[in-house]
Every structure is written in structure tokens, then in C-alpha cells.
Design a protein around this motif. Structure first.
Motif, PDB file in Angstrom:
ATOM      1  N   CYS A   1       0.939  -1.178   0.012  1.00 56.57           N
ATOM      2  CA  CYS A   1       0.075   0.082  -0.139  1.00 56.57           C
ATOM      3  C   CYS A   1       1.040   1.324  -0.038  1.00 56.57           C
ATOM      4  O   CYS A   1       0.394   2.206  -0.374  1.00 56.57           O
ATOM      5  N   VAL A   2       2.189   1.201   0.523  1.00 57.52           N
ATOM      6  CA  VAL A   2       2.971   2.168   0.409  1.00 57.52           C
ATOM      7  C   VAL A   2       3.167   2.796  -0.849  1.00 57.52           C
ATOM      8  O   VAL A   2       3.253   4.163  -1.106  1.00 57.52           O
ATOM      9  N   ALA A   3       3.026   1.788  -2.216  1.00 56.67           N
ATOM     10  CA  ALA A   3       3.265   2.192  -3.449  1.00 56.67           C
ATOM     11  C   ALA A   3       2.315   3.342  -3.936  1.00 56.67           C
ATOM     12  O   ALA A   3       2.745   4.507  -4.521  1.00 56.67           O
ATOM     13  N   TRP A   4       1.127   3.469  -3.430  1.00 61.39           N
ATOM     14  CA  TRP A   4       0.143   4.415  -3.764  1.00 61.39           C
ATOM     15  C   TRP A   4      -0.108   5.570  -2.767  1.00 61.39           C
ATOM     16  O   TRP A   4      -0.526   6.610  -2.970  1.00 61.39           O
ATOM     17  N   LEU A   5      -0.001   5.102  -1.386  1.00 59.58           N
ATOM     18  CA  LEU A   5      -0.101   6.087  -0.312  1.00 59.58           C
ATOM     19  C   LEU A   5       0.909   7.318  -0.298  1.00 59.58           C
ATOM     20  O   LEU A   5       0.472   8.296   0.000  1.00 59.58           O
ATOM     21  N   TYR A   6       2.276   7.002  -0.490  1.00 60.37           N
ATOM     22  CA  TYR A   6       3.264   7.967  -0.524  1.00 60.37           C
ATOM     23  C   TYR A   6       3.067   8.915  -1.581  1.00 60.37           C
ATOM     24  O   TYR A   6       3.361  10.060  -1.373  1.00 60.37           O
ATOM     25  N   GLN A   7       2.239   8.563  -2.632  1.00 59.37           N
ATOM     26  CA  GLN A   7       2.381   9.485  -3.791  1.00 59.37           C
ATOM     27  C   GLN A   7       0.878  10.169  -3.699  1.00 59.37           C
ATOM     28  O   GLN A   7       0.821  11.505  -4.022  1.00 59.37           O
ATOM     29  N   LYS A   8       0.000   9.584  -2.815  1.00 60.10           N
ATOM     30  CA  LYS A   8      -1.432  10.225  -2.534  1.00 60.10           C
ATOM     31  C   LYS A   8      -1.323  11.502  -1.487  1.00 60.10           C
ATOM     32  O   LYS A   8      -1.605  12.696  -1.550  1.00 60.10           O
ATOM     33  N   ILE A   9      -0.455  11.097  -0.365  1.00 53.98           N
ATOM     34  CA  ILE A   9      -0.144  11.948   0.610  1.00 53.98           C
ATOM     35  C   ILE A   9       1.260  12.589   0.347  1.00 53.98           C
ATOM     36  O   ILE A   9       2.087  12.083   0.704  1.00 53.98           O
ATOM     37  N   GLU A  10       1.263  13.835  -0.193  1.00 57.86           N
ATOM     38  CA  GLU A  10       2.564  14.496  -0.905  1.00 57.86           C
ATOM     39  C   GLU A  10       3.507  14.684  -0.042  1.00 57.86           C
ATOM     40  O   GLU A  10       4.557  14.796  -0.101  1.00 57.86           O
ATOM     41  N   ASP A  11       2.954  14.946   1.452  1.00 58.19           N
ATOM     42  CA  ASP A  11       4.088  15.577   2.354  1.00 58.19           C
ATOM     43  C   ASP A  11       4.063  14.386   3.538  1.00 58.19           C
ATOM     44  O   ASP A  11       4.725  14.690   4.821  1.00 58.19           O
ATOM     45  N   SER A  12       4.090  13.308   3.173  1.00 57.33           N
ATOM     46  CA  SER A  12       4.395  12.145   4.021  1.00 57.33           C
ATOM     47  C   SER A  12       5.643  11.477   3.918  1.00 57.33           C
ATOM     48  O   SER A  12       6.105  11.444   2.836  1.00 57.33           O
ATOM     49  N   PHE A  13       6.066  10.522   4.723  1.00 57.83           N
ATOM     50  CA  PHE A  13       7.118   9.589   4.545  1.00 57.83           C
ATOM     51  C   PHE A  13       6.796   8.358   5.302  1.00 57.83           C
ATOM     52  O   PHE A  13       6.470   8.147   6.422  1.00 57.83           O
ATOM     53  N   PHE A  14       6.969   7.216   4.776  1.00 51.52           N
ATOM     54  CA  PHE A  14       6.421   6.026   5.019  1.00 51.52           C
ATOM     55  C   PHE A  14       7.687   5.157   5.511  1.00 51.52           C
ATOM     56  O   PHE A  14       8.557   4.964   4.737  1.00 51.52           O
ATOM     57  N   LEU A  15       7.646   4.812   6.556  1.00 52.29           N
ATOM     58  CA  LEU A  15       9.059   3.899   7.335  1.00 52.29           C
ATOM     59  C   LEU A  15       8.455   2.706   7.589  1.00 52.29           C
ATOM     60  O   LEU A  15       7.752   2.409   8.685  1.00 52.29           O
ATOM     61  N   VAL A  16       8.837   1.393   6.688  1.00 56.15           N
ATOM     62  CA  VAL A  16       8.421  -0.012   6.845  1.00 56.15           C
ATOM     63  C   VAL A  16       9.424  -0.515   7.940  1.00 56.15           C
ATOM     64  O   VAL A  16      10.614  -0.636   7.582  1.00 56.15           O
ATOM     65  N   VAL A  17       8.799  -0.975   8.889  1.00 56.59           N
ATOM     66  CA  VAL A  17       9.575  -1.821   9.954  1.00 56.59           C
ATOM     67  C   VAL A  17       9.551  -3.221   9.755  1.00 56.59           C
ATOM     68  O   VAL A  17       8.529  -3.910  10.269  1.00 56.59           O
ATOM     69  N   GLY A  18      10.705  -3.752   9.201  1.00 58.74           N
ATOM     70  CA  GLY A  18      10.842  -5.134   8.915  1.00 58.74           C
ATOM     71  C   GLY A  18      11.954  -5.723   8.551  1.00 58.74           C
ATOM     72  O   GLY A  18      13.191  -5.239   8.854  1.00 58.74           O
ATOM     73  N   THR A  19      11.913  -6.882   8.120  1.00 56.60           N
ATOM     74  CA  THR A  19      13.336  -7.571   7.802  1.00 56.60           C
ATOM     75  C   THR A  19      13.808  -7.381   6.005  1.00 56.60           C
ATOM     76  O   THR A  19      13.056  -6.849   5.377  1.00 56.60           O
ATOM     77  N   LYS A  20      14.839  -7.896   5.868  1.00 53.98           N
ATOM     78  CA  LYS A  20      15.463  -7.743   4.391  1.00 53.98           C
ATOM     79  C   LYS A  20      14.264  -8.444   3.426  1.00 53.98           C
ATOM     80  O   LYS A  20      14.437  -7.623   2.348  1.00 53.98           O
TER      81      LYS A  20
END
Length: 459
Positions: A33-52
Motif C-alpha cells: 500500500c506504500v506504493a500508492w499512499l506515499y504518492q497520494k499524501i504528498e508531504d508524508s514519509f513511510f517507514l516500513v519496519v521489517g526484515t530484508k
């Protein structure tokens, strides 16, 4: 006697058959969902907490070059993090400070993954303190593949973001607030009477969102805001007296949060996918506000007229939905209206309350087109589905990428369901795009009958 036969035949169209199998979520990972949400919310930053593994998935699935500097990143968990030998808070704070220094976002969204669930990482507990120290709002959304399917990642993000929306001032509170302010000099305009506040929720491209807002404006319905908004500061006010309506069928968690936590009133409508769904969506909103819609049927008829060249290609064909993005019921209803037979609607998760209006329209479409109702299978088992497809031999299977090549090898045309997630399929104007995706595979299988121009278009 003929009447009895007709009554019996209509009964089978009216029956909605729900089944639940024990299959896993054979879907894309919800962190996509990061793929389209970071483009929709133009002043956001998404940090995915996970593994390699999460990082490899994002890198390969999204295909964004490093020069583009996308507004998302991975906070990779290592062995020391998983074994609790390192300080998670300190590492996340260092990353967030770097993000604020380099990118200056208005909001940081932490995306939890399967690993954060398994090691019980308390992201919600860390976020308030981190937010104070970093000086930027931090929203926590758990988009792990253990609990959620593909598009439900957006659902968790919007549900978390709904808590950050301002409180809506009721009519009485607004009047008291205005009366306490000093009165401006000069003549004042009397505000025009409008409908109660209406907030639409669901992430759509800005152009598509504007089209839907314009369609409602034609019917004298004003949209107060969208969740999510293009900028974090523009999130709509929510609360008692605010009406909300969804545009996608996978947002049941967001709808529940808006009703129970923010006390909004949900408008249960079919979803604006296809001309029939768009017309029913607008009609439902208008009926709630006591507005008589004007010219909607004519508008829908014009769209159907413009689709004649595609309808001739799909009419009489059959389709089988294996289940991936939770758009299956809406797409199936539209394709049935186009004259296709839908054998099965596989769906990872079905909230029957949230999708009640969509299911009712599905049943109505079945009766109108005299097409049998498809079976609806929740959490389908792919092995059992393959057995059913071997017997039914559908003309087209809409499936996840993992099953596409094996089905093609067995002579069944396929279409990746993920393409409908990223395509513009909402509203009157985009119905043609849906049929272009559907017919591309069907036309490719009949390439021998096509001319060179058509072959170029297919490729």
C-alpha cells in the motif's frame, strides 16, 4: 405453469451463496500500500519496519529507482533487534531524525510487518514519545501479511489516520463560536444552504477524486473532504453530524473506526466502479440528503453506448475470480452487467455489512441480466479452485501473479488482479479502462483473427 417455471428460475438468481474455505491469503503483501499512499499524501514519509525480505519485496514490486528518492524507506530489523539485544527505540529515533532532516515531512507513517507482530514490538507505545522528541506526527499502522490481505494495508493506514483528524464542530458549537468572534464591518453575504458535511474515504488518484467530487457537485452535493487528503494538514474534520462514504470495498476497518470511534454516519452504498456502480453510488448519497438526482440514467446510458465495441468482445464469455485485492465483487458485478458469466468470486475477506449495498446490486444485476449468481468463496483454497476451474473451463481467470503462468500453460487466459489495483477504474469516465484490461487477454488469445494494427495494440 410458465409462471411457476419463471418463479423457480428467478429464485436461483436471488440466492447469494457464501462459502468459506481454509486457504491462506494468496495475495500481494499488504505493505505494498506504500506504493500508492506515499504518492497520494504528498508531504508524508513511510517507514516500513521489517526484515530484508520486506525490503526486497518493496524494491522489486514497486520498481522505483534510487534516483527518484521516493518518500518511503525500510527500517531493517537485524538479529540483535529480534533477540532484544538492541534498543529499538534508539534506532528508530535515529532514523526518524534523519528523515526529518533530509526530507522534512509533515507526517511519518510507521508500517508494521509480520516480524514486528511476531516479536511483539510495541510501535504504538513508542510513537507518542518519539513524536514529541522528533517534532513530527507519527502514525502507526499494522499492515502485516499474517492478518491482512493485499489492499487491506491501506485500510489499516486510513483507520489509524482517522484518529488524527480534527473534531468537527456541530451546528450549535459553530454558531456559538461565530457569535463569540467580533463582527466584521460591511454587508455580509448569507451563506447558501448546503448538505451536511460529507467526507469520502479511500485513496484515489487526484484526477479520479476530482471527477467523483464533480459528479456529486452536479447533483448539488458538496464534498467536505477526502480521507486521505493530499496534504496531512488538510485532513477533514470528523465527528457527530459528519456523513462518510467509501469508494473501495476493502476499507471496512476504516468504516468501523469512523462510525464507532469518530461517531460519523456511514452511507452504505455500492462502490463507484463501472457506470452502473457509479450511478448507484451517487443515487444513494443523494437519497440520504433528500436530493432528487438529475440525468444520472441518461449519463449511464451514454457510457454504455460508448463501450459497445468492447461489450461485443466480452458478451457471452465467462470469468473466474481467484481472489487477491478485495475488488472482486465490484468487478464481477460490472462484468455481469457487460454480459459475462461469473463462475466464482474468490475473495480473501468479505465484510458483508460494509459491502451489503454492493452485494444487493450484484443480486439485482444477476436478475436484470438473467445470469446465475456466482458463488462467493472467502479465503479460497487455490488447489480446490484449480480443480473447479479444470471442470468449468472459464474463458478468463483473474488471478494473482503466482497462478497466472500455470493457468496459461493449461490453456486458460489470465489477467493479473494487481493491475486493477493500480489502474484508474472508478467513475463514469474510467469504465473503458476496465474493459481494456479485461479484453487484452481475450484478444491476445484470438490473435490469429486480428489484423497487424490490432496486434500492435495488444502487445
Amino acid at each position: 405453469m410458465n409462471r411457476e417455471k419463471n418463479d423457480m428460475s428467478m429464485k436461483r438468481f436471488e440466492t447469494l451463496t457464501f462459502e468459506c474455505e481454509t486457504g491462506n491469503y494468496h495475495t500481494f503483501c499488504p505493505i505494498s500500500c506504500v506504493a500508492w499512499l506515499y504518492q497520494k499524501i504528498e508531504d508524508s514519509f513511510f517507514l516500513v519496519v521489517g526484515t530484508k525480505t520486506c525490503g526486497y519485496f518493496l524494491q522489486n514490486a514497486l520498481g522505483v529507482m534510487i534516483f527518484a528518492e521516493p518518500r518511503y524507506a525500510m527500517a531493517e530489523l537485524e538479529e540483535g533487534d529480534i533477540s532484544a539485544q538492541l534498543n529499538d527505540y534508539g534506532e528508530l529515533k535515529r532514523l526518524c531524525l534523519q528523515v526529518v532532516r533530509d526530507r522534512g515531512p509533515s507526517v511519518i507513517v510507521w508500517i508494521g510487518t509480520c516480524t514486528t507482530e511476531i516479536v511483539k514490538m510495541d510501535l504504538e507505545g513508542m510513537a507518542p514519545r518519539m513524536e514529541t522528541e522528533v517534532g513530527v506526527p507519527i502514525v502507526v499502522a499494522r499492515a502485516n501479511g499474517l492478518d491482512y490481505a493485499f489492499t487491506q494495508g491501506e485500510d489499516t493506514v486510513l483507520a489509524a489516520m482517522a484518529h488524527r483528524c480534527a473534531e468537527h464542530l456541530g451546528a450549535d458549537q459553530a454558531r456559538r463560536t461565530r457569535s463569540s468572534l467580533p463582527k466584521p464591518l460591511g454587508p455580509q453575504k448569507t451563506p447558501e444552504s448546503t448538505n451536511p458535511p460529507l467526507v469520502l474515504f479511500g485513496s484515489l488518484p487526484s484526477m479520479v477524486a476530482s471527477q467523483l467530487s464533480s459528479e456529486l457537485k452536479r447533483q448539488s452535493v458538496r464534498v467536505s473532504g477526502w480521507l486521505p487528503a493530499q496534504r496531512y494538514a488538510d485532513l477533514p474534520a470528523l465527528g457527530t453530524g459528519v456523513f462518510v462514504c467509501g469508494v473501495n470495498p476493502f476499507l471496512s476497518r476504516t468504516a468501523t473506526t469512523l462510525m464507532r470511534r469518530r461517531k460519523c454516519r456511514l452511507i452504505g452504498a455500492p462502490f463507484p466502479i463501472g457506470p452502473d456502480g457509479t450511478r448507484a453510488w451517487i443515487e444513494k448519497i443523494c437519497s440520504v440528503f433528500g436530493i432528487q438526482p438529475q440525468g444520472l440514467r441518461d449519463r449511464e446510458d451514454l457510457v454504455w453506448e460508448s463501450l459497445k465495441d468492447y461489450l461485443s468482445l466480452v458478451r457471452g464469455k465467462s470469468v473466474f475470480f481467484m481472489g487477491d485485492n478485495l475488488l472482486e465483487a465490484s468487478l464481477a458485478r460490472f462484468l455481469m452487467r457487460c454480459g459475462m458469466t461469473v463462475y466464482e468470486i474468490g475473495v480473501p475477506y468479505m465484510d458483508k455489512r460494509y459491502q451489503a449495498a454492493e452485494l444487493a446490486l450484484l443480486r439485482e444485476t444477476s436478475e436484470h441480466m438473467c445470469i446465475p449468481m456466482p458463488r462467493i468463496v472467502e479465503k479460497p483454497d487455490n488447489y480446490d479452485q484449480l480443480q473447479r476451474m479444470r471442470e468449468l473451463r472459464p474463458d478468463l481467470a483473474i488471478t494473482g501473479m503466482a497462478n497466472a503462468n500455470p493457468l496459461e500453460a493449461r490453456g486458460i487466459d489470465t489477467k493479473w488482479s494487481v493491475e486493477f489495483t493500480f489502474a484508474q477504474i472508478h467513475g463514469f469516465s474510467n469504465a473503458r479502462d476496465i474493459l481494456q484490461l479485461i479484453t487484452r487477454s481475450l484478444r491476445r488469445s484470438n490473435m490469429g483473427d486480428l489484423g497487424w494494427t490490432d496486434m500492435v495494440n495488444v502487445v
